[in-house]
Write an enzyme that holds these catalytic residues in place. Structure first.
Site, PDB file in Angstrom:
ATOM      1  N   ASP A 122       4.814   4.267   2.753  1.00  0.00           N
ATOM      2  CA  ASP A 122       5.414   4.975   1.625  1.00  0.00           C
ATOM      3  C   ASP A 122       6.939   4.866   1.662  1.00  0.00           C
ATOM      4  OD1 ASP A 122       5.354   6.421  -0.675  1.00  0.00           O
ATOM      5  OD2 ASP A 122       4.923   8.348   0.256  1.00  0.00           O
ATOM      6  N   ASN A 163      -3.083   4.003  -7.672  1.00  0.00           N
ATOM      7  CA  ASN A 163      -1.872   3.242  -7.982  1.00  0.00           C
ATOM      8  C   ASN A 163      -1.946   2.482  -9.301  1.00  0.00           C
ATOM      9  OD1 ASN A 163      -1.127   2.403  -4.506  1.00  0.00           O
ATOM     10  ND2 ASN A 163      -0.389   4.089  -5.770  1.00  0.00           N
TER      11      ASN A 163
END
Length: 258
Positions: A34, A82
């Protein structure tokens, strides 16, 4: 020590730091990668630049795992959620996955890296699916380190699919309800045959699993860091491993030192 490591850990040399004990190192490390977008923003660059830099970080850590004796590494590359990102970014990521596989397949083979993928690959672009199939076939006998990529992966979906497969076996009379146990479920997950992660690392100060390996991480040690993924190099990995080997993994039992 950390600055010394940064100067000595290069792409060509990855000596095991002396205070890391081989016998206590994790056998499987999972990463939630991330912070690519945050890194790019800090640099005044577009988000795609962060994704490119993130690939370089992953390559470095694969080298570390190989040279430090960590046999399995799983990277959360793209989640089922996503797809909700901007279409241009999703399209770029699909192209990046394909480009990286095409460019890195031969070097990975030379380094003895085995590639595998978990997730619903059926809805990925056909060209990417072909590249994935080729990379899996070409590296299937490599044994230096196993790199597992979670691509279009969601943990709840994985467990749901496992339950459906087991229900079908019961319906067909091949399995009785009383025979279903934790091992039955584990044997129908996408990670079948791979040990559960000993250590899960999430970068960029996010303190959640985000639907990543929920079943497999039941007893996994968790490590969260403020460092964004593109900056999480070998020296930062060393710090996480040092923290890991200080922990007392009891698995519900009484500590030997208590």
């Amino acid at each position: 020590m950390i600055n010394q490591l940064r100067s000595t850990l290069t792409q060509s040399t990855y000596p095991l730091p002396p205070d890391l004990i081989p016998a206590v190192l994790p056998q499987h490390v999972a990463f939630i990668m991330d912070g690519n977008g945050r890194w790019a923003k800090r640099q005044g660059l577009p988000r795609i630049a962060g994704h490119r830099q993130g690939v370089k970080t992953l390559k470095e850590l694969v080298h570390c795992c190989k040279h430090w004796g960590i046999p399995v590494l799983t990277a959360y590359a793209f989640s089922t959620e996503n797809w909700h990102r901007p279409q241009a970014e999703v399209g770029f990521l699909m192209g990046l996955f394909e480009t990286v596989l095409a460019q890195e397949l031969a070097p990975l083979c030379r380094q003895g890296v085995r590639l595998s993928f978990i997730g619903d690959l059926s809805i990925l672009p056909q060209s990417l699916q072909r590249m994935i199939e080729q990379s899996v076939q070409m590296t299937q006998h490599n044994q230096a380190v196993h790199l597992m990529i979670a691509l279009n992966y969601g943990g709840r979906s994985e467990i749901t699919q496992a339950c459906r497969k087991i229900a079908a076996l019961v319906q067909q009379g091949q399995l009785s309800v009383t025979q279903i146990n934790e091992m039955t479920i584990a044997d129908h997950l996408m990670t079948m045959g791979t040990p559960d992660p000993d250590l899960l690392i999430r970068t960029s100060h996010e303190l959640r699993l985000s639907n990543f390996l929920p079943w497999q991480s039941a007893y996994t040690e968790l490590y969260f860091t403020d460092t964004v993924w593109p900056d999480f190099g070998p020296a930062e990995f060393y710090q996480a491993l040092l923290d890991y080997q200080r922990r007392d993994r009891r698995f519900g039992q009484v500590s030997q030192t208590a």
